[in-house]
Design a protein around this motif. Structure first.
Motif, PDB file in Angstrom:
ATOM      1  N   ALA A   1    -140.471  50.325  17.985  1.00 43.11           N
ATOM      2  CA  ALA A   1    -139.307  49.519  18.377  1.00 43.11           C
ATOM      3  C   ALA A   1    -138.010  50.236  18.010  1.00 43.11           C
ATOM      4  O   ALA A   1    -137.074  50.292  18.816  1.00 43.11           O
ATOM      5  N   ILE A   2    -137.958  50.804  16.808  1.00 45.05           N
ATOM      6  CA  ILE A   2    -136.767  51.558  16.402  1.00 45.05           C
ATOM      7  C   ILE A   2    -136.587  52.758  17.322  1.00 45.05           C
ATOM      8  O   ILE A   2    -135.476  53.083  17.747  1.00 45.05           O
ATOM      9  N   GLY A   3    -137.694  53.411  17.669  1.00 47.27           N
ATOM     10  CA  GLY A   3    -137.626  54.546  18.594  1.00 47.27           C
ATOM     11  C   GLY A   3    -137.070  54.147  19.958  1.00 47.27           C
ATOM     12  O   GLY A   3    -136.254  54.858  20.540  1.00 47.27           O
ATOM     13  N   ALA A   4    -137.503  53.001  20.460  1.00 50.40           N
ATOM     14  CA  ALA A   4    -136.978  52.518  21.740  1.00 50.40           C
ATOM     15  C   ALA A   4    -135.483  52.241  21.635  1.00 50.40           C
ATOM     16  O   ALA A   4    -134.712  52.550  22.554  1.00 50.40           O
ATOM     17  N   GLN A   5    -135.065  51.697  20.502  1.00 49.61           N
ATOM     18  CA  GLN A   5    -133.640  51.426  20.300  1.00 49.61           C
ATOM     19  C   GLN A   5    -132.854  52.735  20.196  1.00 49.61           C
ATOM     20  O   GLN A   5    -131.724  52.824  20.687  1.00 49.61           O
ATOM     21  N   ILE A   6    -133.446  53.748  19.605  1.00 43.34           N
ATOM     22  CA  ILE A   6    -132.791  55.059  19.543  1.00 43.34           C
ATOM     23  C   ILE A   6    -132.639  55.631  20.951  1.00 43.34           C
ATOM     24  O   ILE A   6    -131.584  56.159  21.307  1.00 43.34           O
ATOM     25  N   LEU A   7    -133.686  55.521  21.746  1.00 37.86           N
ATOM     26  CA  LEU A   7    -133.610  56.036  23.116  1.00 37.86           C
ATOM     27  C   LEU A   7    -132.497  55.369  23.913  1.00 37.86           C
ATOM     28  O   LEU A   7    -131.858  56.007  24.758  1.00 37.86           O
ATOM     29  N   LEU A   8    -132.242  54.102  23.646  1.00 43.98           N
ATOM     30  CA  LEU A   8    -131.137  53.418  24.316  1.00 43.98           C
ATOM     31  C   LEU A   8    -129.796  54.061  23.973  1.00 43.98           C
ATOM     32  O   LEU A   8    -128.858  54.020  24.774  1.00 43.98           O
ATOM     33  N   GLN A   9    -129.701  54.651  22.792  1.00 44.15           N
ATOM     34  CA  GLN A   9    -128.448  55.267  22.359  1.00 44.15           C
ATOM     35  C   GLN A   9    -128.275  56.677  22.919  1.00 44.15           C
ATOM     36  O   GLN A   9    -127.192  57.242  22.872  1.00 44.15           O
ATOM     37  N   LEU A  10    -129.332  57.244  23.455  1.00 47.10           N
ATOM     38  CA  LEU A  10    -129.288  58.615  23.955  1.00 47.10           C
ATOM     39  C   LEU A  10    -129.060  58.661  25.457  1.00 47.10           C
ATOM     40  O   LEU A  10    -129.737  59.393  26.185  1.00 47.10           O
ATOM     41  N   ASP A  11    -128.092  57.867  25.942  1.00 52.13           N
ATOM     42  CA  ASP A  11    -127.748  57.918  27.354  1.00 52.13           C
ATOM     43  C   ASP A  11    -127.089  59.248  27.708  1.00 52.13           C
ATOM     44  O   ASP A  11    -127.011  59.630  28.873  1.00 52.13           O
ATOM     45  N   GLU A  12    -126.642  59.958  26.697  1.00 52.22           N
ATOM     46  CA  GLU A  12    -126.148  61.326  26.821  1.00 52.22           C
ATOM     47  C   GLU A  12    -126.502  62.034  25.523  1.00 52.22           C
ATOM     48  O   GLU A  12    -126.770  61.378  24.510  1.00 52.22           O
ATOM     49  N   PRO A  13    -126.542  63.358  25.522  1.00 57.01           N
ATOM     50  CA  PRO A  13    -126.893  64.068  24.285  1.00 57.01           C
ATOM     51  C   PRO A  13    -125.944  63.701  23.140  1.00 57.01           C
ATOM     52  O   PRO A  13    -124.734  63.584  23.329  1.00 57.01           O
TER      53      PRO A  13
END
Length: 88
Positions: free
Chosen positions: A16-28
């Motif tokens: 779940a934390i990983g999915a939330q991190i991926l949401l923050q990586l809309d750009e590098p």
């Protein structure tokens, strides 16, 4: 730990934390930028369970081991995978 258990709530498991991190990586982004954005996102979405920086790094490790993120010139990059390529 990676998935929810009796001791780890669903909003604190590493996936779940990983999915939330991926949401923050809309750009590098740098690791510190991703950490800052994750804390802000969790506060904005009423996730009150604490997540330490160590837990954040473990979630990044899980994402990296799954091939979902890469570190390119000291910047985190979300890697997209095409499901059709994985089926071959």
């Amino acid at each position: 730990m990676i998935t929810p258990t009796k001791g780890i709530s669903p909003d604190r498991c590493l996936l779940a934390i990983g999915a939330q991190i991926l949401l923050q990586l809309d750009e590098p982004r740098s690791v510190s930028q991703a950490w800052s954005r994750l804390k802000t996102w969790r506060a904005d979405h009423a996730h009150t369970s604490p997540v330490s920086f160590g837990w954040f790094v473990l979630a990044l490790d899980v994402l990296y081991s799954m091939g979902a993120v890469a570190l390119d010139q000291d910047v985190l990059v979300a890697r997209s995978t095409d499901a059709a390529l994985l089926e071959r």
